[in-house]
Motif scaffolding. Structure first.
Motif, PDB file in Angstrom:
ATOM      1  N   THR A  80      15.238 114.526   2.013  1.00 19.03           N
ATOM      2  CA  THR A  80      15.815 113.464   1.188  1.00 19.03           C
ATOM      3  C   THR A  80      14.889 112.255   1.156  1.00 19.03           C
ATOM      4  O   THR A  80      14.637 111.675   0.090  1.00 19.03           O
ATOM      5  N   TYR A  81      14.374 111.874   2.311  1.00 20.54           N
ATOM      6  CA  TYR A  81      13.440 110.748   2.372  1.00 20.54           C
ATOM      7  C   TYR A  81      12.189 111.037   1.536  1.00 20.54           C
ATOM      8  O   TYR A  81      11.739 110.196   0.751  1.00 20.54           O
ATOM      9  N   ALA A  82      11.632 112.235   1.703  1.00 19.49           N
ATOM     10  CA  ALA A  82      10.426 112.610   0.961  1.00 19.49           C
ATOM     11  C   ALA A  82      10.697 112.646  -0.540  1.00 19.49           C
ATOM     12  O   ALA A  82       9.875 112.182  -1.342  1.00 19.49           O
ATOM     13  N   ARG A  83      11.853 113.177  -0.938  1.00 20.70           N
ATOM     14  CA  ARG A  83      12.207 113.247  -2.363  1.00 20.70           C
ATOM     15  C   ARG A  83      12.344 111.854  -2.952  1.00 20.70           C
ATOM     16  O   ARG A  83      11.845 111.569  -4.039  1.00 20.70           O
ATOM     17  N   ASN A  84      13.029 110.963  -2.233  1.00 22.43           N
ATOM     18  CA  ASN A  84      13.197 109.597  -2.725  1.00 22.43           C
ATOM     19  C   ASN A  84      11.860 108.868  -2.814  1.00 22.43           C
ATOM     20  O   ASN A  84      11.629 108.115  -3.761  1.00 22.43           O
TER      21      ASN A  84
END
Length: 83
Positions: free
Chosen positions: A28-32
């Motif tokens: 999620t962090y990487a996607r954001n």
């Protein structure tokens, strides 16, 4: 070597739910971050990975006790798919 022991214990106990949740948070962090940087293809790929993780987490019946029902997975607009 320690990782192999951890994997064996996880497989033996069958409880990989905490690891799945941790991976989902990381993705999620990487996607954001990718979305903020306008990296469309990376966002798309991470979106697919996150959708797969969320599906696996739901299949295992894991509930996020920190956020309750507030946390809802919403796929990126770029992917055009819902998971």
């Amino acid at each position: 070597m320690m990782l192999n022991t951890f994997e064996e214990n996880t497989d033996h106990n069958g409880d990989i739910a905490p690891e799945l949740v941790s991976i989902a948070r990381l993705v999620t962090y990487a996607r954001n971050s990718a979305k903020d940087l306008d990296l469309e293809f990376s966002t798309y790929c991470l979106d697919l990975a996150l959708g797969s993780l969320v599906e696996e987490i739901r299949k295992r019946g894991v509930v996020d006790t920190d956020h309750g029902d507030e946390v809802e997975y919403t796929p990126s607009v770029i992917s055009g798919a819902s998971h």
